[in-house]
Write a protein that holds these residues in place. Structure first.
Motif, PDB file in Angstrom:
ATOM      1  N   ILE A 207       0.839  -1.189   0.000  1.00 11.53           N
ATOM      2  CA  ILE A 207       0.000   0.000   0.000  1.00 11.53           C
ATOM      3  C   ILE A 207       0.874   1.239   0.000  1.00 11.53           C
ATOM      4  N   ILE A 208       0.777   2.048  -1.047  1.00 10.30           N
ATOM      5  CA  ILE A 208       1.489   3.317  -1.112  1.00 10.30           C
ATOM      6  C   ILE A 208       0.828   4.293  -0.150  1.00 10.30           C
ATOM      7  N   THR A 209       1.618   4.911   0.725  1.00 17.43           N
ATOM      8  CA  THR A 209       1.076   5.847   1.704  1.00 17.43           C
ATOM      9  C   THR A 209       1.479   7.298   1.440  1.00 17.43           C
ATOM     10  N   ALA A 210       2.581   7.509   0.741  1.00 20.79           N
ATOM     11  CA  ALA A 210       3.016   8.873   0.414  1.00 20.79           C
ATOM     12  C   ALA A 210       4.019   8.809  -0.728  1.00 20.79           C
ATOM     13  N   ALA A 211       4.223   9.957  -1.367  1.00 20.81           N
ATOM     14  CA  ALA A 211       5.158  10.007  -2.496  1.00 20.81           C
ATOM     15  C   ALA A 211       5.805  11.373  -2.589  1.00 20.81           C
ATOM     16  N   SER A 212       7.047  11.400  -3.046  1.00 20.04           N
ATOM     17  CA  SER A 212       7.724  12.630  -3.439  1.00 20.04           C
ATOM     18  C   SER A 212       7.549  12.778  -4.945  1.00 20.04           C
ATOM     19  N   LEU A 213       6.970  13.879  -5.373  1.00 19.61           N
ATOM     20  CA  LEU A 213       6.589  14.056  -6.765  1.00 19.61           C
ATOM     21  C   LEU A 213       7.319  15.239  -7.387  1.00 19.61           C
ATOM     22  N   ARG A 214       7.702  15.064  -8.632  1.00 18.52           N
ATOM     23  CA  ARG A 214       8.444  16.108  -9.348  1.00 18.52           C
ATOM     24  C   ARG A 214       7.503  17.213  -9.810  1.00 18.52           C
ATOM     25  N   LEU A 215       7.873  18.437  -9.541  1.00 19.44           N
ATOM     26  CA  LEU A 215       7.161  19.609 -10.030  1.00 19.44           C
ATOM     27  C   LEU A 215       7.970  20.264 -11.145  1.00 19.44           C
ATOM     28  N   VAL A 216       7.302  21.071 -11.948  1.00 23.11           N
ATOM     29  CA  VAL A 216       7.980  21.822 -13.006  1.00 23.11           C
ATOM     30  C   VAL A 216       7.539  23.280 -12.905  1.00 23.11           C
ATOM     31  N   PRO A 217       8.270  24.183 -13.549  1.00 22.19           N
ATOM     32  CA  PRO A 217       7.875  25.598 -13.494  1.00 22.19           C
ATOM     33  C   PRO A 217       6.459  25.812 -14.016  1.00 22.19           C
ATOM     34  N   ALA A 218       5.796  26.796 -13.446  1.00 27.35           N
ATOM     35  CA  ALA A 218       4.448  27.134 -13.901  1.00 27.35           C
ATOM     36  C   ALA A 218       4.498  27.648 -15.328  1.00 27.35           C
ATOM     37  N   ILE A 219       3.387  27.492 -16.019  1.00 28.33           N
ATOM     38  CA  ILE A 219       3.291  27.965 -17.397  1.00 28.33           C
ATOM     39  C   ILE A 219       3.140  29.483 -17.402  1.00 28.33           C
ATOM     40  N   ALA A 220       4.041  30.153 -18.092  1.00 24.70           N
ATOM     41  CA  ALA A 220       3.945  31.611 -18.218  1.00 24.70           C
ATOM     42  C   ALA A 220       3.068  31.998 -19.392  1.00 24.70           C
ATOM     43  N   ALA A 221       3.102  31.190 -20.429  1.00 24.89           N
ATOM     44  CA  ALA A 221       2.296  31.464 -21.619  1.00 24.89           C
ATOM     45  C   ALA A 221       2.063  30.162 -22.358  1.00 24.89           C
ATOM     46  N   ARG A 222       0.908  30.042 -22.964  1.00 17.55           N
ATOM     47  CA  ARG A 222       0.617  28.847 -23.744  1.00 17.55           C
ATOM     48  C   ARG A 222      -0.188  29.211 -24.976  1.00 17.55           C
ATOM     49  N   ALA A 223      -0.140  28.328 -25.941  1.00 15.76           N
ATOM     50  CA  ALA A 223      -0.958  28.461 -27.140  1.00 15.76           C
ATOM     51  C   ALA A 223      -1.614  27.122 -27.403  1.00 15.76           C
ATOM     52  N   VAL A 224      -2.902  27.171 -27.701  1.00 16.28           N
ATOM     53  CA  VAL A 224      -3.669  25.954 -27.959  1.00 16.28           C
ATOM     54  C   VAL A 224      -4.259  26.063 -29.362  1.00 16.28           C
ATOM     55  N   GLY A 225      -3.981  25.071 -30.182  1.00  9.55           N
ATOM     56  CA  GLY A 225      -4.459  25.088 -31.555  1.00  9.55           C
ATOM     57  C   GLY A 225      -5.314  23.889 -31.892  1.00  9.55           C
ATOM     58  N   TRP A 226      -6.202  24.080 -32.868  1.00  8.28           N
ATOM     59  CA  TRP A 226      -7.042  22.998 -33.393  1.00  8.28           C
ATOM     60  C   TRP A 226      -6.763  22.906 -34.887  1.00  8.28           C
ATOM     61  N   VAL A 227      -6.426  21.707 -35.359  1.00  9.71           N
ATOM     62  CA  VAL A 227      -5.998  21.536 -36.744  1.00  9.71           C
ATOM     63  C   VAL A 227      -6.809  20.417 -37.382  1.00  9.71           C
ATOM     64  N   GLY A 228      -7.344  20.686 -38.559  1.00  9.00           N
ATOM     65  CA  GLY A 228      -8.018  19.648 -39.332  1.00  9.00           C
ATOM     66  C   GLY A 228      -7.046  18.982 -40.275  1.00  9.00           C
ATOM     67  N   VAL A 229      -7.035  17.641 -40.281  1.00  8.47           N
ATOM     68  CA  VAL A 229      -6.126  16.885 -41.149  1.00  8.47           C
ATOM     69  C   VAL A 229      -6.900  15.791 -41.872  1.00  8.47           C
ATOM     70  N   ARG A 230      -6.273  15.247 -42.927  1.00  4.06           N
ATOM     71  CA  ARG A 230      -6.939  14.218 -43.725  1.00  4.06           C
ATOM     72  C   ARG A 230      -6.854  12.837 -43.087  1.00  4.06           C
ATOM     73  N   SER A 231      -5.779  12.590 -42.359  1.00  2.00           N
ATOM     74  CA  SER A 231      -5.549  11.221 -41.896  1.00  2.00           C
ATOM     75  C   SER A 231      -4.655  11.229 -40.665  1.00  2.00           C
ATOM     76  N   PRO A 232      -4.646  10.135 -39.907  1.00  2.00           N
ATOM     77  CA  PRO A 232      -3.683  10.026 -38.802  1.00  2.00           C
ATOM     78  C   PRO A 232      -2.234  10.105 -39.267  1.00  2.00           C
ATOM     79  N   ALA A 233      -1.959   9.635 -40.486  1.00  2.00           N
ATOM     80  CA  ALA A 233      -0.592   9.727 -41.001  1.00  2.00           C
ATOM     81  C   ALA A 233      -0.168  11.183 -41.155  1.00  2.00           C
ATOM     82  N   ASP A 234      -1.074  12.026 -41.658  1.00  2.00           N
ATOM     83  CA  ASP A 234      -0.770  13.448 -41.752  1.00  2.00           C
ATOM     84  C   ASP A 234      -0.622  14.062 -40.361  1.00  2.00           C
ATOM     85  N   ALA A 235      -1.421  13.576 -39.421  1.00  2.00           N
ATOM     86  CA  ALA A 235      -1.309  14.085 -38.049  1.00  2.00           C
ATOM     87  C   ALA A 235       0.063  13.769 -37.467  1.00  2.00           C
TER      88      ALA A 235
END
Length: 479
Positions: A207-235
């Motif tokens: 039974i896991i009771t506790a863990a030390s977990l890795r953190l990373v720097p907070a996101i200062a800026a992000r961009a989220v895009g949506w792209v239409g493609v013909r196939s998974p191969a193109d993706a």
């Protein structure tokens, strides 16, 4: 069934708050998240410290009582459901919900097993850090359960699964001894890695009771895009282009079939297609920066997508203009499972294949399933950057009794899909674990060496077989 004298022993050990016996309070924890597995238990044990967990396991060993560990009970494969005969007690870690320490300097958080993922997100954010693992059940899934199942999510492409984010563990082994391994050592060559052995073990080795977990720097800026493609191969070609132009700032890269998008648009109020063109496949891409470098992520993503459009890899594309639009893009992805369920009965598979083979698998496996099982429809979505496919085979239209259809057709369709996965060099479980649902299939398909190792490790550490019985480890008649 477990008698009152046994319950009284645990009450004496854990106190009145440490044992729940009211049937109405126990009932919600007897069924898995998908409603496919139903068990029985006369009590839930709720220790509040590693020492109480150790004492509980020691007493259970003395009494010969099996224990089924639970966190948020969000398992997708019946991994935290007690057996139906009432022979086991539930061991809940939900009272162990402290964040013991969080250091921005060390980029570490020490969390108890019952800490809810969203709570850790909030705490890290307050320290201008983040824990880079997220999934739909973040409001109820707990750290202990996520580690025990080696959870994945949408950020594996950049940060890896839970296995890569755990720097140290505290756990209680089946003999009641406490493994003190919270120190986040970069170099430690003292033989077998007990920490890694427990990650993904689904509570069958302790039974896991506790863990030390890795953190990373907070996101200062992000961009989220949506792209239409013909196939998974193109993706996939688009992913490689994005990696070449954007480096390791690509945080997520999700692929969605157009019929899946259609299900979300028809089921989720207010959802709309982010691009003007309905294309056969869609990609959701997120690019993150931990600093406000110039050019920023939006400009860099725009340049990469412009190149993709010019090269013919993309048919249409849009970049979220603000955080509200970015959240709307992600809401589509996060609503896929809910929208799929609303379409009627289906068999759902969490599988992985080598990344290079994923595009062909998404097309060919769906077509093969529909040919082999007339009337069904098959489709998929997934994390293209790590080879994880969420593959669904839906019952023929008009199917009213979903459980009856699954009972009649499920086994043969399961075998068909899993055989195709193995033929492609993949795994029948990518991020949900084996639990009870996939145990027999693991026994059927795993190599003799893997089965021998699983059973030998289980027998060595848990000779009484009291840790989460019936989960993960195939029975001798199952391979």
């Amino acid at each position: 069934m477990i008698g009152q004298e046994i319950i009284d022993r645990f009450k004496a050990l854990l106190g009145p708050k440490g044992v729940i016996t009211d049937p109405d309070d126990v009932a919600p924890w007897l069924t898995d998240w998908r409603g496919r597995f139903h068990g029985n238990a006369v009590a839930i044990l709720q220790p509040i410290s590693a020492e109480e967990v150790a004492a509980t396991i020691t007493l259970a060993g003395e009494l010969g009582v099996p224990l089924v560990p639970q966190g948020g009970n969000t398992s997708m494969v019946g991994g935290a459901t007690p057996p139906p005969d009432g022979s086991a007690l539930i061991l809940s870690l939900r009272r162990m919900n402290r964040i013991r320490a969080l250091s921005a300097d060390d980029n570490l958080a020490v969390c108890e097993a019952g800490v809810i993922l969203a709570t850790l997100h909030d705490a890290a954010d307050a320290a201008e850090r983040r824990f880079p693992l997220s999934l739909g059940a973040k409001g109820s899934a707990t750290i202990g359960g996520l580690i025990s199942t080696n959870a994945g999510g949408t950020q594996v492409l950049r940060h890896g699964t839970m296995r890569a984010l755990v720097e140290g563990l505290e756990a209680v082994l089946p003999d009641g001894s406490v493994f003190h391994g919270l120190d986040a050592l970069k170099k430690d060559n003292r033989g077998y890695d007990i920490k890694q052995l427990l990650i993904g073990a689904e509570g069958t080795l302790g039974i896991i009771t506790a863990a030390s977990l890795r953190l990373v720097p907070a996101i200062a800026a992000r961009a989220v895009g949506w792209v239409g493609v013909r196939s998974p191969a193109d993706a996939l070609a688009l992913l490689r282009l994005a990696e070449a132009r954007l480096g390791d700032s690509v945080e997520a890269f999700e692929i969605i079939a157009d019929d899946g998008l259609g299900h979300v648009l028809s089921h989720i109020p207010g959802a709309r297609c982010p691009i003007e063109t309905r294309t056969p496949w869609h990609v959701l891409i997120e690019v993150d920066h931990a600093d406000l470098s110039d050019p920023g992520p939006a400009e860099r993503l725009e340049q990469a997508l412009a190149e993709a459009l010019e090269d013919g890899l993309a048919m249409d594309a849009a970049i979220a203009a603000n955080e509200a639009q970015a959240a709307a893009f992600w809401r589509i992805r996060e609503s896929l499972s809910e929208a799929e369920r609303a379409q009627g009965p289906a068999l759902q598979y969490d599988i992985s294949v080598p990344i290079a083979r994923m595009p062909a698998f998404m097309i060919d496996a769906a077509a093969a399933a529909e040919r082999s099982f007339p009337g069904t429809t098959a489709s998929s979505f997934g994390h293209l950057g790590d080879g994880n496919v969420h593959f669904h085979v839906r019952a023929p239209k008009g199917t009213v009794d979903g459980p009856a259809w699954i009972a009649a057709e499920g086994q043969v369709i399961n075998a068909f899909v899993h055989d195709a996965v193995v033929a492609a060099g993949g795994s029948i479980s990518a991020e949900h674990g084996i639990g009870e649902m996939k145990r027999a299939e693991l026994g059927r398909l795993a190599s003799p060496a893997r089965l021998h190792a699983l059973r030998a490790i289980k027998a060595a550490l848990d000779p009484q077989g009291l840790m989460n019985p019936g989960k993960l480890i195939p029975r001798p008649d199952e391979g």
